[in-house]
Design an enzyme around this catalytic site. Sequence first.
Site, PDB file in Angstrom:
ATOM      1  N   ALA A  69      73.081 -77.669 -10.070  1.00 16.51           N
ATOM      2  CA  ALA A  69      71.857 -76.828  -9.821  1.00 16.51           C
ATOM      3  C   ALA A  69      70.759 -77.555 -11.094  1.00 16.51           C
ATOM      4  O   ALA A  69      71.294 -77.906 -12.057  1.00 16.51           O
ATOM      5  CB  ALA A  69      72.167 -75.441  -9.888  1.00 16.51           C
ATOM      6  N   GLY A 112      76.825 -77.710  -9.406  1.00 13.50           N
ATOM      7  CA  GLY A 112      76.538 -77.368  -7.951  1.00 13.50           C
ATOM      8  C   GLY A 112      76.627 -78.508  -6.972  1.00 13.50           C
ATOM      9  O   GLY A 112      76.710 -78.387  -5.799  1.00 13.50           O
ATOM     10  N   GLU A 115      79.927 -78.415  -5.945  1.00  8.20           N
ATOM     11  CA  GLU A 115      80.257 -77.110  -5.031  1.00  8.20           C
ATOM     12  C   GLU A 115      79.658 -77.569  -3.597  1.00  8.20           C
ATOM     13  O   GLU A 115      80.063 -77.035  -2.460  1.00  8.20           O
ATOM     14  CB  GLU A 115      79.585 -75.865  -5.839  1.00  8.20           C
ATOM     15  CG  GLU A 115      80.355 -75.538  -6.958  1.00  8.20           C
ATOM     16  CD  GLU A 115      79.802 -74.442  -7.802  1.00  8.20           C
ATOM     17  OE1 GLU A 115      78.458 -74.590  -8.166  1.00  8.20           O
ATOM     18  OE2 GLU A 115      80.425 -73.504  -8.007  1.00  8.20           O
ATOM     19  N   GLU A 135      79.799 -76.744 -16.143  1.00 10.58           N
ATOM     20  CA  GLU A 135      78.929 -75.531 -16.534  1.00 10.58           C
ATOM     21  C   GLU A 135      79.278 -74.982 -17.619  1.00 10.58           C
ATOM     22  O   GLU A 135      78.637 -74.331 -18.431  1.00 10.58           O
ATOM     23  CB  GLU A 135      78.907 -74.624 -15.372  1.00 10.58           C
ATOM     24  CG  GLU A 135      78.276 -74.926 -13.945  1.00 10.58           C
ATOM     25  CD  GLU A 135      79.112 -75.461 -12.798  1.00 10.58           C
ATOM     26  OE1 GLU A 135      80.225 -76.280 -13.501  1.00 10.58           O
ATOM     27  OE2 GLU A 135      78.795 -75.499 -11.804  1.00 10.58           O
TER      28      GLU A 135
HETATM   29  N1  CO8 Z   1      69.388 -80.083 -13.797  1.00 15.55           N
HETATM   30  C1  CO8 Z   1      68.266 -80.532 -14.132  1.00 15.55           C
HETATM   31  N2  CO8 Z   1      67.749 -81.761 -14.437  1.00 15.55           N
HETATM   32  C2  CO8 Z   1      68.855 -82.600 -14.330  1.00 15.55           C
HETATM   33  C3  CO8 Z   1      70.353 -82.152 -14.354  1.00 15.55           C
HETATM   34  C4  CO8 Z   1      70.507 -80.899 -13.854  1.00 15.55           C
HETATM   35  N3  CO8 Z   1      71.742 -80.344 -13.553  1.00 15.55           N
HETATM   36  N4  CO8 Z   1      71.205 -83.240 -14.278  1.00 15.55           N
HETATM   37  C5  CO8 Z   1      70.118 -84.602 -14.688  1.00 15.55           C
HETATM   38  N5  CO8 Z   1      68.977 -83.929 -14.824  1.00 15.55           N
HETATM   39  C6  CO8 Z   1      67.976 -84.719 -15.293  1.00 15.55           C
HETATM   40  C7  CO8 Z   1      67.908 -84.888 -16.805  1.00 15.55           C
HETATM   41  O1  CO8 Z   1      67.414 -84.023 -17.551  1.00 15.55           O
HETATM   42  C8  CO8 Z   1      66.868 -86.293 -16.971  1.00 15.55           C
HETATM   43  O2  CO8 Z   1      65.478 -86.002 -16.645  1.00 15.55           O
HETATM   44  P1  CO8 Z   1      64.514 -86.845 -17.548  1.00 15.55           P
HETATM   45  O3  CO8 Z   1      64.700 -88.128 -17.153  1.00 15.55           O
HETATM   46  O4  CO8 Z   1      63.264 -85.912 -17.074  1.00 15.55           O
HETATM   47  O5  CO8 Z   1      64.968 -86.420 -19.024  1.00 15.55           O
HETATM   48  C9  CO8 Z   1      67.321 -86.931 -15.742  1.00 15.55           C
HETATM   49  O6  CO8 Z   1      67.854 -85.983 -14.764  1.00 15.55           O
HETATM   50  C10 CO8 Z   1      68.442 -88.002 -15.676  1.00 15.55           C
HETATM   51  O7  CO8 Z   1      69.588 -87.666 -16.325  1.00 15.55           O
HETATM   52  P2  CO8 Z   1      70.187 -88.330 -17.852  1.00 15.55           P
HETATM   53  O8  CO8 Z   1      69.045 -88.848 -18.454  1.00 15.55           O
HETATM   54  O9  CO8 Z   1      70.835 -86.942 -18.465  1.00 15.55           O
HETATM   55  O10 CO8 Z   1      71.191 -89.323 -17.101  1.00 15.55           O
HETATM   56  P3  CO8 Z   1      72.557 -89.824 -17.574  1.00 15.55           P
HETATM   57  O11 CO8 Z   1      72.844 -90.902 -16.968  1.00 15.55           O
HETATM   58  O12 CO8 Z   1      72.387 -90.118 -19.337  1.00 15.55           O
HETATM   59  O13 CO8 Z   1      73.641 -88.700 -17.527  1.00 15.55           O
HETATM   60  C11 CO8 Z   1      74.585 -86.652 -16.449  1.00 15.55           C
HETATM   61  C12 CO8 Z   1      73.850 -88.173 -16.320  1.00 15.55           C
HETATM   62  C13 CO8 Z   1      75.975 -86.975 -17.046  1.00 15.55           C
HETATM   63  C14 CO8 Z   1      74.853 -86.225 -15.214  1.00 15.55           C
HETATM   64  C15 CO8 Z   1      73.908 -85.640 -17.258  1.00 15.55           C
HETATM   65  O14 CO8 Z   1      72.491 -86.067 -16.552  1.00 15.55           O
HETATM   66  C16 CO8 Z   1      74.372 -84.421 -17.132  1.00 15.55           C
HETATM   67  O15 CO8 Z   1      75.261 -83.989 -17.814  1.00 15.55           O
HETATM   68  N6  CO8 Z   1      73.649 -83.408 -16.372  1.00 15.55           N
HETATM   69  C17 CO8 Z   1      73.972 -82.259 -16.104  1.00 15.55           C
HETATM   70  C18 CO8 Z   1      75.193 -81.886 -15.404  1.00 15.55           C
HETATM   71  C19 CO8 Z   1      75.361 -80.440 -15.498  1.00 15.55           C
HETATM   72  O16 CO8 Z   1      75.595 -79.892 -16.301  1.00 15.55           O
HETATM   73  N7  CO8 Z   1      75.463 -79.833 -14.172  1.00 15.55           N
HETATM   74  C20 CO8 Z   1      75.915 -78.492 -13.899  1.00 15.55           C
HETATM   75  C21 CO8 Z   1      74.449 -77.751 -13.816  1.00 15.55           C
HETATM   76  S1  CO8 Z   1      74.902 -75.882 -13.668  1.00 15.55           S
HETATM   77  C22 CO8 Z   1      75.270 -75.663 -11.823  1.00 15.55           C
HETATM   78  O17 CO8 Z   1      75.350 -76.679 -11.205  1.00 15.55           O
HETATM   79  C23 CO8 Z   1      75.545 -74.172 -11.639  1.00 15.55           C
HETATM   80  C24 CO8 Z   1      76.153 -74.216 -10.291  1.00 15.55           C
HETATM   81  C25 CO8 Z   1      75.471 -72.838  -9.624  1.00 15.55           C
HETATM   82  C26 CO8 Z   1      75.635 -72.996  -7.973  1.00 15.55           C
HETATM   83  C27 CO8 Z   1      75.112 -74.040  -7.055  1.00 15.55           C
HETATM   84  C28 CO8 Z   1      75.248 -73.758  -5.746  1.00 15.55           C
HETATM   85  C29 CO8 Z   1      75.185 -75.349  -4.836  1.00 15.55           C
END
Ligand code: CO8
Length: 259
Positions: A69, A112, A115, A135
């Site tokens: 998400a 998400g 999910e 998360e």
């Molecule tokens: N939300 C918003 N932006 C994101 C997300 C995210 N989940 N994931 C990545 N991005 C963005 C980054 O902020 C970045 O943006 P910018 O270039 O503007 O800085 C861009 O995508 C590229 O990401 P990275 O630079 O971090 O890329 P890396 O290759 O270094 O890393 C990762 C990739 C490991 C995937 C890393 O981006 C990461 O850890 N992302 C977050 C993963 C996460 O924590 N996901 C869980 C989110 S909470 C959630 O999903 C709750 C679920 C609720 C239910 C949903 C129902 C379907």
Amino acid sequence: SNILVDVQKANDKDNTSIALITLNRPKALNALNDALFGDLLHATQLLDKDKDVRCIVLTGSTKAFAAGADISEMKDKTYEECMAVDMFAEWQQISKLKTPIVAAVAGFCLGGGCELAMMCDMIVCSKSAKFGQPEINLGVIAGAGGTQRLTKRIGKAKSMYMNLTGEFINAEEAFVSGLVAKVFDNETLVEEALKIAKNIAAKGALSVQAAKEAVNAAEDLPLQEGLRLERRLFHALFATDDQKEGMAAFLEKRPASFK
Ligand code: CO8
């Protein structure tokens, strides 16, 4: 556009089709925000109403199916705001469609995103896939099936590990755990997923819907109730032309031609 929708003919003989939906927020690794999920729900619900569309494939990019998400959209929300709209409850509608959906996962499939993949009827992935429920690293927990569907599918030990540590599992682990049905090469993932969709499209629509309903019910129902539902759906299919055709074709040693 947050998603791309491509409806393709399933074969040369009839009007049946399959749809490929591609999540398209590459700069945010397909992070799921309200706008994207709204578009996705709208598109899948429209496709679900089209009798010719027999299977949907949902995919992302080679880097990410979806990285979860959208954290920037959630970060300032209060408890009251989450409760008032029952945040993410509506996103579950994707699991209520009649048309089978195959998630074709490459790269990150997190939070998400994982999910969402589990709300589909089948997950296939490429060797690059990484599944996780990270998360916990954000001070929250999974909110749309990451503790529930995942536990039912891969068991408590692995689900607890993923939910408490936030560590990812790779394609091979996802396969041996039963989370995914098939693992393909990175280059052929979407093509192979579309082949699966075409294979499903060639079956009888009513028996496909019944099979989908019955298998999905196994996650919800106690065994005897599930067996009863399965039997009743099985009985009901004897009211269809496809059952007469399917069984006649077998005995006449020819391919079945379903309507
Ligand atoms: N939300 C918003 N932006 C994101 C997300 C995210 N989940 N994931 C990545 N991005 C963005 C980054 O902020 C970045 O943006 P910018 O270039 O503007 O800085 C861009 O995508 C590229 O990401 P990275 O630079 O971090 O890329 P890396 O290759 O270094 O890393 C990762 C990739 C490991 C995937 C890393 O981006 C990461 O850890 N992302 C977050 C993963 C996460 O924590 N996901 C869980 C989110 S909470 C959630 O999903 C709750 C679920 C609720 C239910 C949903 C129902 C379907």
